[in-house]
Design a protein around this motif. Structure first.
Motif, PDB file in Angstrom:
ATOM      1  N   ARG A 137      -0.211   5.008  16.722  1.00 13.92           N
ATOM      2  CA  ARG A 137      -0.279   5.264  15.286  1.00 13.92           C
ATOM      3  C   ARG A 137       0.890   6.155  14.845  1.00 13.92           C
ATOM      4  O   ARG A 137       1.288   7.057  15.581  1.00 13.92           O
ATOM      5  CB  ARG A 137      -1.588   5.983  14.951  1.00 13.92           C
ATOM      6  N   TYR A 138       1.427   5.886  13.686  1.00  7.35           N
ATOM      7  CA  TYR A 138       2.534   6.688  13.146  1.00  7.35           C
ATOM      8  C   TYR A 138       2.264   7.032  11.685  1.00  7.35           C
ATOM      9  O   TYR A 138       1.677   6.237  10.952  1.00  7.35           O
ATOM     10  CB  TYR A 138       3.858   5.906  13.150  1.00  7.35           C
ATOM     11  N   ILE A 139       2.776   8.194  11.256  1.00  4.64           N
ATOM     12  CA  ILE A 139       2.859   8.468   9.822  1.00  4.64           C
ATOM     13  C   ILE A 139       4.128   7.769   9.336  1.00  4.64           C
ATOM     14  O   ILE A 139       5.211   7.978   9.897  1.00  4.64           O
ATOM     15  CB  ILE A 139       2.940   9.975   9.530  1.00  4.64           C
ATOM     16  N   ASP A 140       3.994   6.945   8.321  1.00  2.00           N
ATOM     17  CA  ASP A 140       5.093   6.111   7.851  1.00  2.00           C
ATOM     18  C   ASP A 140       5.896   6.841   6.771  1.00  2.00           C
ATOM     19  O   ASP A 140       5.367   7.155   5.701  1.00  2.00           O
ATOM     20  CB  ASP A 140       4.511   4.805   7.291  1.00  2.00           C
ATOM     21  N   GLY A 151      10.644   1.551   0.724  1.00  2.00           N
ATOM     22  CA  GLY A 151      10.424   1.949  -0.666  1.00  2.00           C
ATOM     23  C   GLY A 151       9.237   1.325  -1.381  1.00  2.00           C
ATOM     24  O   GLY A 151       8.545   2.005  -2.124  1.00  2.00           O
ATOM     25  N   PRO A 152       8.986   0.030  -1.196  1.00  2.00           N
ATOM     26  CA  PRO A 152       7.982  -0.634  -2.033  1.00  2.00           C
ATOM     27  C   PRO A 152       6.583  -0.031  -2.008  1.00  2.00           C
ATOM     28  O   PRO A 152       5.903  -0.026  -3.034  1.00  2.00           O
ATOM     29  CB  PRO A 152       7.934  -2.065  -1.461  1.00  2.00           C
ATOM     30  N   MET A 153       6.137   0.486  -0.855  1.00  2.00           N
ATOM     31  CA  MET A 153       4.725   0.835  -0.728  1.00  2.00           C
ATOM     32  C   MET A 153       4.393   2.217  -1.296  1.00  2.00           C
ATOM     33  O   MET A 153       3.825   3.077  -0.624  1.00  2.00           O
ATOM     34  CB  MET A 153       4.285   0.732   0.741  1.00  2.00           C
ATOM     35  N   LEU A 154       4.698   2.406  -2.555  1.00  2.00           N
ATOM     36  CA  LEU A 154       4.469   3.690  -3.217  1.00  2.00           C
ATOM     37  C   LEU A 154       2.982   4.037  -3.309  1.00  2.00           C
ATOM     38  O   LEU A 154       2.608   5.208  -3.416  1.00  2.00           O
ATOM     39  CB  LEU A 154       5.114   3.632  -4.621  1.00  2.00           C
ATOM     40  N   GLY A 161      13.655  -3.917  -8.023  1.00  4.02           N
ATOM     41  CA  GLY A 161      13.233  -4.616  -6.808  1.00  4.02           C
ATOM     42  C   GLY A 161      12.178  -3.763  -6.134  1.00  4.02           C
ATOM     43  O   GLY A 161      11.496  -2.977  -6.784  1.00  4.02           O
ATOM     44  N   LYS A 162      12.064  -3.882  -4.833  1.00  2.48           N
ATOM     45  CA  LYS A 162      11.183  -3.031  -4.023  1.00  2.48           C
ATOM     46  C   LYS A 162       9.834  -2.713  -4.699  1.00  2.48           C
ATOM     47  O   LYS A 162       8.945  -3.545  -4.627  1.00  2.48           O
ATOM     48  CB  LYS A 162      11.938  -1.777  -3.593  1.00  2.48           C
ATOM     49  N   VAL A 163       9.662  -1.565  -5.354  1.00  2.79           N
ATOM     50  CA  VAL A 163       8.338  -1.180  -5.873  1.00  2.79           C
ATOM     51  C   VAL A 163       7.756  -2.227  -6.832  1.00  2.79           C
ATOM     52  O   VAL A 163       6.541  -2.458  -6.827  1.00  2.79           O
ATOM     53  CB  VAL A 163       8.388   0.201  -6.577  1.00  2.79           C
ATOM     54  N   ILE A 164       8.577  -2.908  -7.637  1.00  4.44           N
ATOM     55  CA  ILE A 164       7.999  -3.828  -8.633  1.00  4.44           C
ATOM     56  C   ILE A 164       7.319  -5.029  -7.988  1.00  4.44           C
ATOM     57  O   ILE A 164       6.577  -5.741  -8.651  1.00  4.44           O
ATOM     58  CB  ILE A 164       9.003  -4.311  -9.704  1.00  4.44           C
ATOM     59  N   GLY A 165       7.552  -5.253  -6.699  1.00  9.68           N
ATOM     60  CA  GLY A 165       6.842  -6.332  -6.002  1.00  9.68           C
ATOM     61  C   GLY A 165       5.624  -5.814  -5.252  1.00  9.68           C
ATOM     62  O   GLY A 165       4.842  -6.599  -4.738  1.00  9.68           O
ATOM     63  N   GLY A 166       5.491  -4.500  -5.173  1.00 13.51           N
ATOM     64  CA  GLY A 166       4.337  -3.906  -4.503  1.00 13.51           C
ATOM     65  C   GLY A 166       4.188  -4.305  -3.043  1.00 13.51           C
ATOM     66  O   GLY A 166       3.118  -4.144  -2.459  1.00 13.51           O
ATOM     67  N   LEU A 171       7.889   8.691   0.391  1.00 14.14           N
ATOM     68  CA  LEU A 171       6.482   9.037   0.498  1.00 14.14           C
ATOM     69  C   LEU A 171       5.647   8.120  -0.376  1.00 14.14           C
ATOM     70  O   LEU A 171       6.188   7.288  -1.112  1.00 14.14           O
ATOM     71  CB  LEU A 171       6.263  10.506   0.137  1.00 14.14           C
ATOM     72  N   SER A 172       4.333   8.286  -0.296  1.00  8.10           N
ATOM     73  CA  SER A 172       3.443   7.455  -1.108  1.00  8.10           C
ATOM     74  C   SER A 172       2.261   8.301  -1.538  1.00  8.10           C
ATOM     75  O   SER A 172       2.061   9.412  -1.040  1.00  8.10           O
ATOM     76  CB  SER A 172       2.933   6.270  -0.282  1.00  8.10           C
ATOM     77  N   SER A 173       1.464   7.735  -2.444  1.00  5.27           N
ATOM     78  CA  SER A 173       0.278   8.464  -2.903  1.00  5.27           C
ATOM     79  C   SER A 173      -0.797   8.502  -1.821  1.00  5.27           C
ATOM     80  O   SER A 173      -1.810   9.171  -1.985  1.00  5.27           O
ATOM     81  CB  SER A 173      -0.272   7.820  -4.179  1.00  5.27           C
ATOM     82  N   ALA A 174      -0.574   7.777  -0.711  1.00  7.43           N
ATOM     83  CA  ALA A 174      -1.550   7.817   0.383  1.00  7.43           C
ATOM     84  C   ALA A 174      -1.267   8.964   1.353  1.00  7.43           C
ATOM     85  O   ALA A 174      -2.127   9.321   2.164  1.00  7.43           O
ATOM     86  CB  ALA A 174      -1.547   6.489   1.139  1.00  7.43           C
ATOM     87  N   HIS A 175      -0.076   9.551   1.308  1.00  2.00           N
ATOM     88  CA  HIS A 175       0.226  10.682   2.193  1.00  2.00           C
ATOM     89  C   HIS A 175      -0.554  11.914   1.744  1.00  2.00           C
ATOM     90  O   HIS A 175      -0.639  12.187   0.548  1.00  2.00           O
ATOM     91  CB  HIS A 175       1.726  11.006   2.180  1.00  2.00           C
TER      92      HIS A 175
END
Ligand SMILES: *Cc1c(COP(=O)(O)O)cnc(C)c1O
Length: 434
Positions: A59-62, A68-71, A272-277, A411-415
């Motif tokens: 397991r890793y902290i990503d 970028g996309p997985m905000l 790009g990136k985030v807008i595709g989720g 980073l993301s809102s899941a961190h």
């Protein structure tokens, strides 16, 4: 807390050697191959929230979040449900849908200067098309870009600076025609004087400046005060277009894009990136009188069999609906800053020269003697040997940073705060070994 992780890597290694037989370098995008850090890449199997799980069960902290996309973190239920719902209806029509209209409306309502928009399938397509459009609109060929910025892999953009500061560009990859590279001028990022000089000399020949408002492709380097404003002024004075490549910064630096954050309005914007989720989506758009030139309304040709694909649109729309408001990013920005601060304090304790940059939810660390890194020259002067050692030390402790010192972190809102503290403690232990 003592962090002691024993990483298994048998399956990843085996998969990599098999992949090399069928895929050039074993990967479908070069940075993934770990060439910049040595060793063999990790092959992944699944992800949840801020965590990645590899083929060996580690397991890793990503801190890459798919670059970028997985905000929202991996596996956000609202997003995956939106995809599942759409999959039951249809995968693709190659015809218009209400979903693409909804995403277009949403993006135009959020991003200043975005009056019309065209969906594509990647950031590369977005920048390539924006440049064609800028050349058509201005009836000029020359474009200006900056050292250390990356705008995808189309021919006009795989160009590096020539020998003299203001000379013609040279291909940065075999296969790019010299005659095309000659139309691309590469200047140092954050150097206002050189931009002004260039425009004084040949401003009337320049179709567009393309820039990453915060560079995320030479680690993370924000603009110095006045830099973006100077680009805007040069373009306006010389009737050239300012293209903001927000493929990475869009929705990461601010919910309305980095240009909105710095209060400079571009003529064209690439997303790009985030807008595709997490699905392949890019877009370019901007001022109506420019975008009206795009085919079929105008004559600048641009097309795509899977452009506006309904599954990708459903994923992007669900993502942007969650992210596109004025407060969503605040807690993510806060932990991004805490991580940077924590790493700096820990490095200092171990007498290691380290400085960090962040802009919104993008960040980066530099093994640099300088207090602040603002230029490409400073980035390439960083201690890459130290980076490699640190990288592998952190990987062993279950921290997945970008496997190259020229990449930004995300980073993301899941961190959680716990993830950040664990990472700083792990770094503290690795710094002690450098
Ligand atoms: C990632 C990136 C691109 C290229 O996007 P792809 O989807 O990889 O083609 C272009 N510009 C910037 C600023 C990027 O970060």
């Amino acid at each position: 807390m003592k962090i002691n992780v024993k990483r298994r890597e048998n399956i990843s290694k085996k998969l990599f050697y098999s992949a090399k037989k069928y895929i050039p370098g074993g990967v479908n995008s070069p940075v993934r191959a770990f060439k910049a850090v040595g060793g063999t890449p990790v092959f992944f199997e699944k992800a949840k929230g801020a965590y990645l799980f590899d083929a060996d069960g580690n397991r890793y902290i990503d801190y890459i979040m798919s670059w970028g996309p997985m905000l929202l973190g991996h596996g956000n239920k609202i997003v995956t449900n939106a995809i599942k719902e759409q999959i039951d209806k249809a995968l693709t029509f190659g015809a218009p849908t209400e979903l693409e209209l909804q995403l277009a409306e949403k993006l135009c309502s959020l991003v200043p200067g975005m009056e019309m928009i065209r969906m594509v399938n990647s950031g590369t397509e977005a920048t390539m098309s924006a440049i064609r459009l800028a050349r058509a609109y201005t009836d000029r060929d020359k474009i200006v870009k900056f050292e250390g910025c990356y705008h995808g892999h189309s021919d006009s953009l795989l160009v590096k600076a020539g020998s003299g500061a203001l000379t013609m560009g040279e291909p940065s990859s075999p296969g790019v025609p010299k005659c095309l590279a000659e139309h691309t001028i590469t200047l140092p990022y954050n150097n206002i004087q050189m931009v002004n000089e260039l425009f004084e000399n040949i401003g009337s020949e320049i179709a567009a400046i393309i820039v990453e408002p915060v560079v995320g492709n030479m680690n993370c380097v924000p603009p110095i005060p006045g830099f973006l404003e100077a680009l805007r002024k040069c373009c306006t004075d010389n009737k050239a277009l300012l293209i903001a490549d927000e493929v990475m910064t869009g929705f990461r630096v601010s919910p309305r894009g980095a240009m909105a954050h710095y209060k400079v309005e571009p003529d064209l914007i690439c997303l790009g990136k985030v807008i595709g989720g997490g699905l392949p989506v890019g877009a370019f758009g901007g001022k109506k009188d420019i975008m009206e030139l795009v085919s079929p309304q105008g004559s600048v040709y641009q097309a795509g069999t899977l452009s506006g694909n309904p599954v990708a649109m459903a994923c992007g729309l669900a993502t942007i609906n969650l992210i596109g408001n004025d407060t969503f990013l605040d807690p993510v920005i806060k932990i991004t800053e805490m991580l940077c601060k924590g790493l700096e304090i820990s490095a200092k304790k171990h007498n290691i020269d380290l400085t960090t940059n962040s802009a919104g939810t993008m960040w980066g660390f530099f093994f640099s003697k300088d207090d602040k890194v603002t230029s490409y020259d400073q980035v390439i002067a960083c201690n890459t040997e130290r980076f490699k050692k640190f990288y592998h030390g952190m990987l062993t402790k279950g921290i997945y940073f970008a496997p190259a010192s020229f990449e930004a972190g995300f980073l993301s809102s899941a961190h959680t705060l716990e993830d950040i503290n664990y990472t700083i403690e792990a770094a503290d232990e690795v710094f002690a070994t450098l």
